[in-house]
Design a protein around this motif. Structure first.
Motif: not given
Length: 275
Positions: A155-178
């Motif tokens: 959801l944070l990375r891709n904007g949807a619980p599944y798949g890639r909606a292309g609408r994730g949070v800008p500037d948010l990599g895995f270390p910060l998102a986690s």
């Protein structure tokens, strides 16, 4: 080795077991702190038009609004608890996580300068869920998905619980998102959500994990498998998964310091980025 998901879980290293059991877990993680230059962070926030000011704790535990202050993991957990109240509190919690991560001497994952989690104004008309200030609403909505960490990460990375909606949070990599999800999860989930760092991934690879070879190959689904390994080791060591996560990061730096030439700095782990 045991098996979790599609890949085997490496055997728990004896050094991890010894270190984790020797720690006072009730204090170890909560008190992990970094020093933050509040003047610099708040200047950058003001220059970018971000309407918030970071505060931190002083040496005596009091509130500090300028100069240098200290952010502890427990401060991030408190911010995560407040984040469920509003999108604004979610943004504050995320920037606190960014400041903590950027100030940590053994962690990576925040780009140089100030991260900007807003959708560029030119792109906002194409977004279905964005606040008037440009923040994706998933920053706040993700608190309802914490019991499924892979879905929350997607959801944070891709904007949807599944798949890639292309609408994730800008500037948010895995270390910060986690780290953000971990901070939210301390208050709002029974799942063990821990941060992921390139150094920690390198330690797991060194121990025999074959899911990925660097943080650069991380995906939300692989993040869940990473959590499974950390939880399996924590169960065997009878400690909190957050303690094991601390060890995997420290272990990489400890091993690097043993082989690095005197006076040189350790090379970044695979997939890591300098701050």
């Amino acid at each position: 080795m045991t098996t979790t998901g599609s890949r085997p879980v490496p055997d728990l290293p004896s050094s991890c077991l010894t270190w984790c059991r020797a720690q006072p877990p009730a204090l170890l993680v909560a008190d992990e702190y970094v020093e933050v230059d509040l003047d610099l962070w708040n200047l950058r926030l003001a220059e970018r038009g971000v309407d918030l000011r970071l505060v931190a704790g002083g040496p005596d535990g009091g509130r500090v609004e300028s100069g240098s202050g200290y952010l502890r993991r427990s401060d991030l957990w408190a911010a995560g608890r407040r984040a469920r109240g509003s999108l604004e509190e979610s943004v504050v919690a995320l920037y606190m996580c960014a400041a903590w991560l950027a100030g940590h001497p053994q962690r990576s994952g925040v780009r140089r300068g100030l991260p900007d989690f807003r959708v560029p104004e030119r792109d906002r008309s194409a977004w279905r869920s964005v606040s008037p200030h440009g923040y994706p609403l998933v920053l706040h909505e993700v608190a309802d998905s914490l019991d499924a960490p892979a879905e929350a990460m997607n959801l944070l990375r891709n904007g949807a619980p599944y798949g890639r909606a292309g609408r994730g949070v800008p500037d948010l990599g895995f270390p910060l998102a986690s780290l953000y999800l971990s901070s939210l999860g301390m208050a709002w989930s029974e799942q063990s959500i821990v941060p992921v760092d390139s150094a920690g991934i390198a330690t797991l690879v060194h121990a025999g994990w074959t899911e990925i070879d660097s943080l650069g190959r991380m995906t939300p689904r692989r993040y869940q498998r990473y959590l499974d390994v950390i939880s399996a080791w924590a169960d065997e060591a009878a400690v909190d998964p957050l303690v094991v996560e601390m060890w995997v990061v420290r272990d990489w730096h400890d091993r690097r310091s043993m082989v690095a030439p005197t006076g040189s700095s350790a090379k970044s782990p695979p997939g890591g980025r300098p701050r």
